[in-house]
Scaffold this motif. Structure first.
Motif, short mmCIF file in Angstrom:
data_model
loop_
_atom_site.label_atom_id
_atom_site.label_comp_id
_atom_site.label_asym_id
_atom_site.label_seq_id
_atom_site.Cartn_x
_atom_site.Cartn_y
_atom_site.Cartn_z
N ASP A 178 0.81 -1.22 0.00
CA ASP A 178 0.00 0.00 0.00
C ASP A 178 0.84 1.27 0.00
O ASP A 178 0.30 2.37 -0.10
CB ASP A 178 -0.93 0.02 1.22
CG ASP A 178 -1.97 -1.08 1.16
OD1 ASP A 178 -2.42 -1.40 0.05
OD2 ASP A 178 -2.33 -1.62 2.22
N THR A 228 1.71 11.66 5.19
CA THR A 228 2.61 10.85 6.02
C THR A 228 3.60 11.74 6.76
O THR A 228 3.95 11.48 7.91
CB THR A 228 3.35 9.82 5.16
OG1 THR A 228 2.40 8.93 4.56
CG2 THR A 228 4.33 9.00 5.99
N GLY A 274 -0.01 7.71 5.53
CA GLY A 274 -0.89 8.86 5.48
C GLY A 274 -1.66 9.02 6.78
O GLY A 274 -1.16 8.78 7.87
N TRP A 275 -2.93 9.44 6.64
CA TRP A 275 -3.79 9.63 7.81
C TRP A 275 -4.52 8.34 8.21
O TRP A 275 -5.12 8.27 9.27
CB TRP A 275 -4.84 10.70 7.53
CG TRP A 275 -4.29 12.08 7.36
CD1 TRP A 275 -4.35 12.85 6.25
CD2 TRP A 275 -3.62 12.88 8.35
NE1 TRP A 275 -3.75 14.08 6.47
CE2 TRP A 275 -3.29 14.12 7.76
CE3 TRP A 275 -3.26 12.65 9.69
CZ2 TRP A 275 -2.63 15.12 8.44
CZ3 TRP A 275 -2.60 13.65 10.37
CH2 TRP A 275 -2.29 14.87 9.75
N TRP A 276 -4.48 7.33 7.38
CA TRP A 276 -5.38 6.18 7.56
C TRP A 276 -5.02 5.29 8.74
O TRP A 276 -5.89 4.64 9.31
CB TRP A 276 -5.41 5.35 6.27
CG TRP A 276 -5.99 6.12 5.14
CD1 TRP A 276 -7.28 6.53 5.01
CD2 TRP A 276 -5.30 6.60 4.00
NE1 TRP A 276 -7.44 7.24 3.84
CE2 TRP A 276 -6.24 7.30 3.20
CE3 TRP A 276 -3.99 6.49 3.55
CZ2 TRP A 276 -5.91 7.88 1.98
CZ3 TRP A 276 -3.66 7.08 2.34
CH2 TRP A 276 -4.61 7.76 1.59
N TYR A 277 -3.73 5.22 9.11
CA TYR A 277 -3.34 4.27 10.14
C TYR A 277 -2.70 4.96 11.35
O TYR A 277 -1.75 4.46 11.92
CB TYR A 277 -2.39 3.22 9.56
CG TYR A 277 -3.11 2.22 8.69
CD1 TYR A 277 -3.68 1.08 9.23
CD2 TYR A 277 -3.25 2.45 7.33
CE1 TYR A 277 -4.35 0.17 8.43
CE2 TYR A 277 -3.92 1.55 6.52
CZ TYR A 277 -4.47 0.41 7.08
OH TYR A 277 -5.14 -0.48 6.28
N ARG A 278 -3.24 6.09 11.73
CA ARG A 278 -2.75 6.74 12.94
C ARG A 278 -3.09 5.88 14.15
O ARG A 278 -4.22 5.41 14.29
CB ARG A 278 -3.40 8.12 13.11
CG ARG A 278 -3.11 9.08 11.99
CD ARG A 278 -3.61 10.47 12.35
NE ARG A 278 -5.01 10.47 12.72
CZ ARG A 278 -6.01 10.60 11.87
NH1 ARG A 278 -5.77 10.70 10.59
NH2 ARG A 278 -7.26 10.60 12.29
#
Length: 207
Positions: A48, A79, A109-113
């Motif tokens: 990804d 990121t 990115g912001w998806w897996y904070r």
């Protein structure tokens, strides 16, 4: 909010600004998710385009490496924002505490904070140093979709840090994005009336 919580928030905001300056000077480069890269000594590069912490590597070591070996890293602007916040939290807590809270670190990115970062963003009128902001480019050229906007950190002095544009004023950020609009564009890029930040109150428990 207690005095201790306020003091922690001020310290963390100062560290966010410091981390932004450090990342700007680190030598990291810009790339889309597909072309991102990381130091394989510390991270797995996922299909990804994310960076997954390797087993046996502490989060504090891996985050610090981005700042000390920046030439081995390329990633996009979202990121970069997450990395800035992790580095600032690392500088605000004991290393052992940071490593425990973020043991399963994954950068994408912001998806897996990580939920322990407690990041949130919302519309508001008041903005403070260390806030996350966003410049939107509605009329972006479809040939350069990466410039549909720029994630930035409010540096508190009228400038903003964005990767890879650097530390610029709002007018300079807008000017840069406007150069990447489609032909005969109607709309200028602009700064959204929103801001975000980590959960200062929650993180202060671990100081």
């Amino acid at each position: 909010m207690t005095l201790g919580q306020l003091q922690f928030e001020l310290k963390l905001r100062m560290n966010i600004i410091a981390a932004s300056r450090d990342l700007d000077l680190s030598g990291v480069t810009f790339a889309s998710f597909y072309y991102s890269k990381c130091n394989s000594d510390y991270w797995y590069f996922t299909r990804d385009g994310g960076f997954l912490l390797k087993q046996g590597v502490t989060p504090s070591t891996a985050i610090t490496d981005i700042f000390t070996n920046g030439s081995k890293y390329s990633f996009e602007c979202a990121t970069a924002m997450v990395i800035v916040y992790y580095k600032a939290v690392l500088e605000s807590l004991h290393k052992e505490t940071f490593d425990r809270l973020f043991a399963g670190l994954y950068l994408l990115g912001w998806w897996y904070r990580d939920e322990d970062l407690g990041f949130s963003s919302y519309k508001r009128r008041d903005y403070f140093p260390g806030d996350y902001r966003y410049f939107k480019n509605l009329d972006v050229n479809p040939r350069t979709p990466e410039w549909q906007g720029e994630n930035v950190i409010d540096m508190g002095d009228g400038t903003y840090y964005g990767h890879p544009i650097g530390i610029k004023t709002a007018d300079q950020m807008v000017g840069f994005l406007n150069e990447h609009r489609k032909p005969w564009a109607r709309w200028s890029a602009y700064l959204l009336d929103m801001a975000g930040h980590p959960d200062f109150k929650y993180l202060s428990r671990y100081e």
